[in-house]
Motif scaffolding. Structure first.
Motif, PDB file in Angstrom:
ATOM      1  N   ASP A   1      -8.647  -1.650  10.331  1.00  0.00           N
ATOM      2  CA  ASP A   1      -9.610  -0.561  10.407  1.00  0.00           C
ATOM      3  C   ASP A   1     -10.634  -0.915  11.491  1.00  0.00           C
ATOM      4  O   ASP A   1     -11.536  -1.719  11.260  1.00  0.00           O
ATOM      5  CB  ASP A   1     -10.285  -0.367   9.042  1.00  0.00           C
ATOM      6  CG  ASP A   1     -11.258   0.803   9.047  1.00  0.00           C
ATOM      7  OD1 ASP A   1     -11.462   1.398  10.129  1.00  0.00           O
ATOM      8  OD2 ASP A   1     -11.795   1.124   7.972  1.00  0.00           O
TER       9      ASP A   1
ATOM     10  N   ASP B   1      -2.047   5.263  -3.338  1.00  0.00           N
ATOM     11  CA  ASP B   1      -2.782   6.044  -2.340  1.00  0.00           C
ATOM     12  C   ASP B   1      -3.891   6.782  -3.081  1.00  0.00           C
ATOM     13  O   ASP B   1      -3.643   7.759  -3.794  1.00  0.00           O
ATOM     14  CB  ASP B   1      -1.820   7.024  -1.653  1.00  0.00           C
ATOM     15  CG  ASP B   1      -2.576   7.956  -0.728  1.00  0.00           C
ATOM     16  OD1 ASP B   1      -3.331   7.465   0.114  1.00  0.00           O
ATOM     17  OD2 ASP B   1      -2.441   9.182  -0.899  1.00  0.00           O
ATOM     18  N   PHE B   2      -5.118   6.265  -2.938  1.00  0.00           N
ATOM     19  CA  PHE B   2      -6.238   6.737  -3.770  1.00  0.00           C
ATOM     20  C   PHE B   2      -6.446   8.248  -3.636  1.00  0.00           C
ATOM     21  O   PHE B   2      -6.573   8.955  -4.636  1.00  0.00           O
ATOM     22  CB  PHE B   2      -7.526   5.987  -3.394  1.00  0.00           C
ATOM     23  CG  PHE B   2      -8.676   6.321  -4.302  1.00  0.00           C
ATOM     24  CD1 PHE B   2      -8.867   5.632  -5.488  1.00  0.00           C
ATOM     25  CD2 PHE B   2      -9.562   7.347  -3.999  1.00  0.00           C
ATOM     26  CE1 PHE B   2      -9.903   5.946  -6.351  1.00  0.00           C
ATOM     27  CE2 PHE B   2     -10.607   7.673  -4.850  1.00  0.00           C
ATOM     28  CZ  PHE B   2     -10.777   6.964  -6.025  1.00  0.00           C
ATOM     29  N   GLU B   3      -6.467   8.720  -2.395  1.00  0.00           N
ATOM     30  CA  GLU B   3      -6.813  10.128  -2.165  1.00  0.00           C
ATOM     31  C   GLU B   3      -5.862  11.084  -2.891  1.00  0.00           C
ATOM     32  O   GLU B   3      -6.304  11.973  -3.623  1.00  0.00           O
ATOM     33  CB  GLU B   3      -6.766  10.387  -0.665  1.00  0.00           C
ATOM     34  CG  GLU B   3      -7.733  11.475  -0.218  1.00  0.00           C
ATOM     35  CD  GLU B   3      -7.700  11.608   1.292  1.00  0.00           C
ATOM     36  OE1 GLU B   3      -7.505  12.727   1.754  1.00  0.00           O
ATOM     37  OE2 GLU B   3      -7.828  10.576   1.977  1.00  0.00           O
TER      38      GLU B   3
ATOM     39  N   ASP C   1      -4.840   0.464 -10.510  1.00  0.00           N
ATOM     40  CA  ASP C   1      -4.350  -0.040  -9.225  1.00  0.00           C
ATOM     41  C   ASP C   1      -4.751  -1.508  -9.066  1.00  0.00           C
ATOM     42  O   ASP C   1      -5.915  -1.833  -8.870  1.00  0.00           O
ATOM     43  CB  ASP C   1      -4.964   0.813  -8.105  1.00  0.00           C
ATOM     44  CG  ASP C   1      -4.310   0.539  -6.759  1.00  0.00           C
ATOM     45  OD1 ASP C   1      -3.480  -0.376  -6.683  1.00  0.00           O
ATOM     46  OD2 ASP C   1      -4.645   1.249  -5.789  1.00  0.00           O
TER      47      ASP C   1
ATOM     48  N   ARG D   1      -9.928  -3.034   6.168  1.00  0.00           N
ATOM     49  CA  ARG D   1     -10.523  -2.634   4.895  1.00  0.00           C
ATOM     50  C   ARG D   1      -9.508  -2.929   3.800  1.00  0.00           C
ATOM     51  O   ARG D   1      -8.312  -3.137   4.087  1.00  0.00           O
ATOM     52  CB  ARG D   1     -10.947  -1.168   4.916  1.00  0.00           C
ATOM     53  CG  ARG D   1      -9.821  -0.194   5.002  1.00  0.00           C
ATOM     54  CD  ARG D   1     -10.320   1.211   5.364  1.00  0.00           C
ATOM     55  NE  ARG D   1      -9.229   1.933   5.982  1.00  0.00           N
ATOM     56  CZ  ARG D   1      -8.324   2.619   5.301  1.00  0.00           C
ATOM     57  NH1 ARG D   1      -8.408   2.705   3.997  1.00  0.00           N
ATOM     58  NH2 ARG D   1      -7.320   3.219   5.927  1.00  0.00           N
TER      59      ARG D   1
ATOM     60  N   PRO E   1       0.830  -1.203   0.000  1.00  0.00           N
ATOM     61  CA  PRO E   1       0.000   0.000   0.000  1.00  0.00           C
ATOM     62  C   PRO E   1       0.869   1.259   0.000  1.00  0.00           C
ATOM     63  O   PRO E   1       1.924   1.277   0.632  1.00  0.00           O
ATOM     64  CB  PRO E   1      -0.791  -0.099   1.309  1.00  0.00           C
ATOM     65  CG  PRO E   1      -0.519  -1.421   1.887  1.00  0.00           C
ATOM     66  CD  PRO E   1       0.639  -2.036   1.188  1.00  0.00           C
TER      67      PRO E   1
ATOM     68  N   VAL F   1      -7.316  -1.904   0.552  1.00  0.00           N
ATOM     69  CA  VAL F   1      -6.756  -0.753  -0.165  1.00  0.00           C
ATOM     70  C   VAL F   1      -5.853  -1.280  -1.272  1.00  0.00           C
ATOM     71  O   VAL F   1      -5.399  -2.429  -1.237  1.00  0.00           O
ATOM     72  CB  VAL F   1      -5.948   0.199   0.760  1.00  0.00           C
ATOM     73  CG1 VAL F   1      -6.817   0.780   1.861  1.00  0.00           C
ATOM     74  CG2 VAL F   1      -4.733  -0.517   1.357  1.00  0.00           C
TER      75      VAL F   1
END
Ligand code: NDP
Length: 296
Positions: free
Chosen positions: A237, A251-253, A229, A245, A213, A247
């Motif tokens: 989490d 880093d999506f954000e 991705d 969770r 990640p 991922v």
């Protein structure tokens, strides 16, 4: 910024595959059959195998699950593979990875008949993929190509950077992206790459398949780049009922702020892998209906 919806594309393709399976049954009396061998009780493997079985049945295909204990041993697994190779009701044979320690996964992959190797890991299929010959393509890389096409991204002349060189994801993805029909210029990075960002910042398309990640962050991207991705990682989490969770490797954000398009995790590449497995099973069943004189 566009979210590339792997669930939507999967739903569309799975319905086309179901139509293809129904037509094959109606015209030739053949129901495509997939056999999965699961060795041991690895929870992630059990959940992948359950999803494959469900998808297979939903597409109107015949599904067989062979469960072996973790200590079954290589000889028993090879016996099962050979038996399925000879079973005319089975068109695809898959051995769920990872295999227990002491079992040679390469030897098991090699034992699967190339015609039934719906994972596309067998050396014959890999060789034909590299040479541009007829083969069953590995599911995740094939799904990545379909997603790129679905998103309307033209790879011709673009720089694609693939992060990760595994035999099942990174390397075949790099090979497929550099095919003349796709025509991207490809850089293949790995854990030995010095200064990953130097490469990703010049990329029009980044495929992240490292299993780590946060390997790719927004500051490593050129504005407007496309991010595929592949990663599926569990991170703790406490707010989730499962305690974790999923991922990706990107880093999506931060990536979503810079990219023009990105695949989410979950819901991007993941559903496509099973879809392309069904695709290969149907393809293998169709080929089985061609007389040997017609085979290439
Ligand atoms: P592997 O562990 O087999 O390979 C990972 C690759 O990434 C290796 O080549 C490794 O380099 C490279 N790597 C590791 N860290 C870095 C880094 N920091 N920078 C650059 N390269 C790095 O993983 P897989 O290819 O099997 O899977 C990759 C990811 O994709 C995983 O998260 C996996 O869960 C996911 N996956 C998802 C699928 C789906 O359907 N969505 C299907 C298959 C996999 P080196 O070779 O030097 O060790």
């Amino acid at each position: 910024m566009k979210i590339i919806d792997g669930k939507a594309l999967s739903a569309r393709l799975r319905s086309e595959i179901a139509e293809g399976a129904a037509a094959l049954k109606a015209e030739k009396g053949v129901t495509p059959g997939l056999a999965v061998i699961l060795v041991g009780e690895n929870p992630a493997s059990v959940s992948y195998v359950t999803a494959k079985e469900k998808a297979c049945l939903a597409a109107g295909m015949h599904s067989v699950l062979i469960r072996l204990p973790a200590d079954a041993g290589e000889a028993k697994i090879l016996d099962e593979v050979r038996r399925l190779n000879d079973d005319p009701a089975i068109h695809g044979v898959l051995v769920q990875l990872p295999l227990p320690q002491g079992v040679d996964a390469g030897k098991v992959a090699a034992a699967i008949s190339p015609e039934k190797d719906v994972d596309g890991f067998n050396a014959v299929n890999v060789g034909n993929m590299v040479l541009g010959g007829r083969c069953l393509l590995p599911c995740t890389p094939h799904g990545i190509l379909k997603l790129i096409e679905f998103a309307g991204i033209d790879c011709r002349g673009k720089h694609a950077v693939v992060l990760g060189r595994s035999n099942i994801v990174g390397t075949p993805t790099a090979i497929l992206l550099s095919r003349k029909s796709v025509n991207a210029t490809v850089t293949l990075c790995h854990s030995g790459t010095a200064d990953l960002a130097k490469f990703t910042r010049t990329a029009d398309i980044v495929v992240a398949a490292t299993g780590k990640p946060g390997t790719l962050t927004g500051d490593m991207l050129k504005p407007g780049a496309v991010v595929i991705d592949v990663g599926v990682n569990r991170v703790e989490d406490a707010s989730s009922a499962r305690g974790y969770r999923l991922v990706g490797d990107a880093d999506f954000e931060s990536c979503a702020k810079v990219a023009s398009a990105i695949t989410p995790v979950p819901g991007g590449v993941g559903p496509m892998t099973i879809t392309m497995l069904l695709w290969n099973t149907l393809e293998s069943a169709r080929r089985g209906c061609v007389s040997s004189a017609d085979r290439v």
